[in-house]
Design a protein around this motif. Sequence first.
Motif, PDB file in Angstrom:
ATOM      1  N   ASN A  54      15.191  -2.626  -0.163  1.00 38.91           N
ATOM      2  CA  ASN A  54      14.511  -3.915  -0.043  1.00 38.91           C
ATOM      3  C   ASN A  54      14.712  -4.716  -1.326  1.00 38.91           C
ATOM      4  OD1 ASN A  54      12.417  -3.207  -1.949  1.00 38.91           O
ATOM      5  ND2 ASN A  54      11.295  -2.141  -0.329  1.00 38.91           N
ATOM      6  N   LEU A  55      14.038  -5.849  -1.415  1.00 39.99           N
ATOM      7  CA  LEU A  55      14.274  -6.748  -2.544  1.00 39.99           C
ATOM      8  C   LEU A  55      13.941  -6.106  -3.884  1.00 39.99           C
ATOM      9  CD1 LEU A  55      12.909 -10.006  -0.921  1.00 39.99           C
ATOM     10  CD2 LEU A  55      15.265  -9.609  -1.623  1.00 39.99           C
ATOM     11  N   ASP A  56      12.893  -5.303  -3.924  1.00 38.48           N
ATOM     12  CA  ASP A  56      12.548  -4.636  -5.180  1.00 38.48           C
ATOM     13  C   ASP A  56      13.677  -3.732  -5.655  1.00 38.48           C
ATOM     14  OD1 ASP A  56      10.094  -5.831  -5.431  1.00 38.48           O
ATOM     15  OD2 ASP A  56       8.980  -4.179  -4.518  1.00 38.48           O
ATOM     16  N   HIS A  57      14.330  -3.045  -4.714  1.00 34.78           N
ATOM     17  CA  HIS A  57      15.409  -2.134  -5.096  1.00 34.78           C
ATOM     18  C   HIS A  57      16.627  -2.902  -5.602  1.00 34.78           C
ATOM     19  CE1 HIS A  57      13.228   0.162  -1.760  1.00 34.78           C
ATOM     20  NE2 HIS A  57      12.796   0.622  -2.917  1.00 34.78           N
ATOM     21  N   TYR A  58      16.887  -4.066  -5.010  1.00 34.67           N
ATOM     22  CA  TYR A  58      17.980  -4.895  -5.526  1.00 34.67           C
ATOM     23  C   TYR A  58      17.681  -5.364  -6.946  1.00 34.67           C
ATOM     24  CZ  TYR A  58      20.785  -5.230  -1.269  1.00 34.67           C
ATOM     25  OH  TYR A  58      21.603  -4.937  -0.204  1.00 34.67           O
ATOM     26  N   ARG A  59      16.429  -5.701  -7.204  1.00 37.07           N
ATOM     27  CA  ARG A  59      16.082  -6.122  -8.569  1.00 37.07           C
ATOM     28  C   ARG A  59      16.248  -4.956  -9.551  1.00 37.07           C
ATOM     29  NH1 ARG A  59      11.473  -8.436  -5.533  1.00 37.07           N
ATOM     30  NH2 ARG A  59      11.983 -10.609  -5.093  1.00 37.07           N
ATOM     31  N   GLN A  60      15.837  -3.771  -9.126  1.00 38.33           N
ATOM     32  CA  GLN A  60      16.031  -2.586  -9.971  1.00 38.33           C
ATOM     33  C   GLN A  60      17.517  -2.336 -10.206  1.00 38.33           C
ATOM     34  OE1 GLN A  60      13.938   0.735  -8.146  1.00 38.33           O
ATOM     35  NE2 GLN A  60      12.188  -0.578  -7.672  1.00 38.33           N
ATOM     36  N   ALA A  61      18.323  -2.526  -9.161  1.00 41.76           N
ATOM     37  CA  ALA A  61      19.763  -2.328  -9.285  1.00 41.76           C
ATOM     38  C   ALA A  61      20.360  -3.333 -10.253  1.00 41.76           C
ATOM     39  CB  ALA A  61      20.428  -2.451  -7.917  1.00 41.76           C
ATOM     40  N   ALA A  62      19.934  -4.588 -10.151  1.00 46.95           N
ATOM     41  CA  ALA A  62      20.454  -5.619 -11.052  1.00 46.95           C
ATOM     42  C   ALA A  62      20.144  -5.278 -12.502  1.00 46.95           C
ATOM     43  CB  ALA A  62      19.867  -6.980 -10.677  1.00 46.95           C
ATOM     44  N   GLU A  63      18.935  -4.785 -12.742  1.00 50.62           N
ATOM     45  CA  GLU A  63      18.550  -4.406 -14.106  1.00 50.62           C
ATOM     46  C   GLU A  63      19.376  -3.227 -14.604  1.00 50.62           C
ATOM     47  OE1 GLU A  63      14.575  -2.921 -16.577  1.00 50.62           O
ATOM     48  OE2 GLU A  63      14.413  -3.450 -14.466  1.00 50.62           O
ATOM     49  N   ALA A  64      19.577  -2.229 -13.719  1.00 55.65           N
ATOM     50  CA  ALA A  64      20.338  -1.046 -14.125  1.00 55.65           C
ATOM     51  C   ALA A  64      21.786  -1.400 -14.431  1.00 55.65           C
ATOM     52  CB  ALA A  64      20.275   0.017 -13.028  1.00 55.65           C
ATOM     53  N   LEU A  65      22.395  -2.215 -13.599  1.00 54.71           N
ATOM     54  CA  LEU A  65      23.793  -2.593 -13.825  1.00 54.71           C
ATOM     55  C   LEU A  65      23.937  -3.453 -15.069  1.00 54.71           C
ATOM     56  CD1 LEU A  65      25.077  -3.328 -10.200  1.00 54.71           C
ATOM     57  CD2 LEU A  65      25.433  -1.277 -11.582  1.00 54.71           C
ATOM     58  N   ALA A  66      22.984  -4.340 -15.289  1.00 54.90           N
ATOM     59  CA  ALA A  66      23.048  -5.202 -16.474  1.00 54.90           C
ATOM     60  C   ALA A  66      22.979  -4.377 -17.759  1.00 54.90           C
ATOM     61  CB  ALA A  66      21.924  -6.233 -16.442  1.00 54.90           C
ATOM     62  N   GLY A  67      22.305  -3.223 -17.704  1.00 55.85           N
ATOM     63  CA  GLY A  67      22.166  -2.382 -18.885  1.00 55.85           C
ATOM     64  C   GLY A  67      23.229  -1.320 -19.018  1.00 55.85           C
ATOM     65  N   ALA A  68      24.144  -1.259 -18.051  1.00 52.98           N
ATOM     66  CA  ALA A  68      25.179  -0.224 -18.068  1.00 52.98           C
ATOM     67  C   ALA A  68      26.437  -0.727 -18.771  1.00 52.98           C
ATOM     68  CB  ALA A  68      25.507   0.197 -16.639  1.00 52.98           C
ATOM     69  N   ASP A  69      27.316   0.198 -19.057  1.00 54.71           N
ATOM     70  CA  ASP A  69      28.612  -0.115 -19.667  1.00 54.71           C
ATOM     71  C   ASP A  69      29.502  -0.722 -18.580  1.00 54.71           C
ATOM     72  OD1 ASP A  69      31.148  -0.151 -20.765  1.00 54.71           O
ATOM     73  OD2 ASP A  69      31.119   1.936 -21.439  1.00 54.71           O
ATOM     74  N   ALA A  70      29.833  -1.999 -18.715  1.00 53.64           N
ATOM     75  CA  ALA A  70      30.610  -2.700 -17.691  1.00 53.64           C
ATOM     76  C   ALA A  70      31.977  -2.040 -17.481  1.00 53.64           C
ATOM     77  CB  ALA A  70      30.777  -4.170 -18.060  1.00 53.64           C
ATOM     78  N   ALA A  71      32.586  -1.578 -18.549  1.00 53.62           N
ATOM     79  CA  ALA A  71      33.898  -0.939 -18.429  1.00 53.62           C
ATOM     80  C   ALA A  71      33.803   0.347 -17.617  1.00 53.62           C
ATOM     81  CB  ALA A  71      34.479  -0.667 -19.811  1.00 53.62           C
ATOM     82  N   TRP A  72      32.724   1.112 -17.817  1.00 56.15           N
ATOM     83  CA  TRP A  72      32.519   2.336 -17.032  1.00 56.15           C
ATOM     84  C   TRP A  72      32.353   1.989 -15.561  1.00 56.15           C
ATOM     85  CZ3 TRP A  72      28.799   4.418 -13.807  1.00 56.15           C
ATOM     86  CH2 TRP A  72      28.898   5.797 -13.545  1.00 56.15           C
ATOM     87  N   LEU A 116      29.233  -3.597  -6.902  1.00 60.12           N
ATOM     88  CA  LEU A 116      28.482  -2.339  -6.811  1.00 60.12           C
ATOM     89  C   LEU A 116      26.977  -2.555  -6.658  1.00 60.12           C
ATOM     90  CD1 LEU A 116      30.336  -0.343  -9.615  1.00 60.12           C
ATOM     91  CD2 LEU A 116      30.661  -0.139  -7.147  1.00 60.12           C
ATOM     92  N   MET A 117      26.536  -3.804  -6.564  1.00 59.31           N
ATOM     93  CA  MET A 117      25.098  -4.077  -6.473  1.00 59.31           C
ATOM     94  C   MET A 117      24.461  -3.382  -5.270  1.00 59.31           C
ATOM     95  SD  MET A 117      22.453  -5.655  -7.756  1.00 59.31           S
ATOM     96  CE  MET A 117      22.973  -7.064  -8.736  1.00 59.31           C
ATOM     97  N   GLU A 118      25.063  -3.505  -4.090  1.00 55.67           N
ATOM     98  CA  GLU A 118      24.434  -2.923  -2.895  1.00 55.67           C
ATOM     99  C   GLU A 118      24.338  -1.404  -2.976  1.00 55.67           C
ATOM    100  OE1 GLU A 118      23.852  -1.087   0.951  1.00 55.67           O
ATOM    101  OE2 GLU A 118      25.702  -0.983  -0.237  1.00 55.67           O
ATOM    102  N   PRO A 119      25.423  -0.666  -3.276  1.00 55.97           N
ATOM    103  CA  PRO A 119      25.236   0.778  -3.397  1.00 55.97           C
ATOM    104  C   PRO A 119      24.266   1.171  -4.506  1.00 55.97           C
ATOM    105  CG  PRO A 119      27.484   0.141  -3.988  1.00 55.97           C
ATOM    106  CD  PRO A 119      26.851  -1.037  -3.354  1.00 55.97           C
ATOM    107  N   THR A 120      24.204   0.386  -5.574  1.00 56.53           N
ATOM    108  CA  THR A 120      23.233   0.693  -6.628  1.00 56.53           C
ATOM    109  C   THR A 120      21.810   0.479  -6.131  1.00 56.53           C
ATOM    110  OG1 THR A 120      24.863  -0.024  -8.272  1.00 56.53           O
ATOM    111  CG2 THR A 120      22.609   0.267  -9.034  1.00 56.53           C
ATOM    112  N   SER A 121      21.599  -0.499  -5.250  1.00 56.96           N
ATOM    113  CA  SER A 121      20.262  -0.704  -4.688  1.00 56.96           C
ATOM    114  C   SER A 121      19.835   0.492  -3.849  1.00 56.96           C
ATOM    115  CB  SER A 121      20.220  -1.994  -3.857  1.00 56.96           C
ATOM    116  OG  SER A 121      20.874  -1.846  -2.602  1.00 56.96           O
ATOM    117  N   VAL A 122      20.776   1.081  -3.126  1.00 50.02           N
ATOM    118  CA  VAL A 122      20.488   2.276  -2.329  1.00 50.02           C
ATOM    119  C   VAL A 122      20.075   3.430  -3.237  1.00 50.02           C
ATOM    120  CG1 VAL A 122      21.521   3.991  -0.790  1.00 50.02           C
ATOM    121  CG2 VAL A 122      21.988   1.559  -0.435  1.00 50.02           C
ATOM    122  N   VAL A 123      20.786   3.574  -4.349  1.00 45.40           N
ATOM    123  CA  VAL A 123      20.473   4.634  -5.316  1.00 45.40           C
ATOM    124  C   VAL A 123      19.134   4.365  -6.003  1.00 45.40           C
ATOM    125  CG1 VAL A 123      21.226   5.668  -7.478  1.00 45.40           C
ATOM    126  CG2 VAL A 123      22.881   5.269  -5.658  1.00 45.40           C
ATOM    127  N   ALA A 124      18.866   3.093  -6.329  1.00 42.10           N
ATOM    128  CA  ALA A 124      17.587   2.751  -6.949  1.00 42.10           C
ATOM    129  C   ALA A 124      16.433   3.133  -6.039  1.00 42.10           C
ATOM    130  CB  ALA A 124      17.545   1.259  -7.273  1.00 42.10           C
TER     131      ALA A 124
END
Length: 355
Positions: free
Chosen positions: A299-317, A149-157
């Motif tokens: 861009n790269l900044d959005h991927y980094r934001q996405a990585a941070e958001a996913l790392a802080g989310a509930d993995a099961a969700w 889900l990293m790529e779609p999360t980067s789009v949302v970020a």
Amino acid sequence: MRAVTVSPGREGSVALSELPEPSPGPDDLLVDGLAVGVCGTDREIVSGAYGWAPPGRDRLVLGHESLGRVRQAPAGSGFTPGDLVAGVVRRPDPVPCGACAHGQFDMCRNGRYTERGIKQADGYGAEVWTVPVPYAVRVDPRLSRAGVLMEPTSVVAKAWEQVERVGARAWFEPRRVLVTGAGPIGLLAALLGSRRGLDVHVLDRVTDGPKPKLVADLGAEYHTGDVDDVLAAVRPDIVIEATGVGRLVFSAIEGTAPYGIVCLTGVSPAGRRLTVDAGSVNREIVLENDAVVGSVNANLDHYRQAAEALAGADAAWLERIVSRRVPLERLAEAFTPRPDDIKTVITLDGSGSAP
């Protein structure tokens, strides 16, 4: 190695192909593919409506929503074998335009960018792939099943970043957001809205299945009524539009609170006509200082934001968003949507089709 390939412009050309394993360059990671997500863009390419093969070739390796495990990494790269990674999709144009020269290749001005799995560059839908170190993003090891889900999360970020930049025109303290559409982009937009402490509302047509529970488990409110009624009740400060449905787009523009911001992330199909009171839409935007902004890619900044958001989310969700896993041997099934689909993923490592 096996790879998902297609001949762009030819309907029904998607196939499982045998290709030689790529050889990494001195600055590349060599990655064993784990999974690749399927979205509307992939289905358009498979239908023959979109996509470009690499120069001099007639077939394209599909896949831009990636997840892999590093097999080999250059010394000093910051990556080690076993790391989970996703690859960035877009690459700056070679000229470059001003935006690409500043690292904002998602905003390329001359259209000469390339995109892995979409435009003139092979994608990540292969058992083995390479990616230059600067375009690899580390995925939290907890997300071995949801990291795709990293790529779609980067789009949302990026969409949220655009909203906040537009809002910064003046004092901006939003309270309510309405997300239209509870597909992967909509659900991830709701996740990032909840992480911002907003009152999150999600509108979708589906009345049963996993979507309502996913929204409720974010502490958000799920709606299935008429869009105008929902807008009147919620009166959102922000709308993240993730369907591309014309009526929803124009209703959202007219239905925000004053100084409202509508971010369009869904792509509308061409050729569908809709009667719109253009004068009313214009008055709404002008007299209430509203803004409408389109947002796509990252861009790269959005991927980094996405990585941070996913790392802080509930993995099961997050794992529940991936509603169907299709093994590589049955890849054609992944491009035929089912009514209960949210996110379909093709598994590349033989892990099977169990969700």
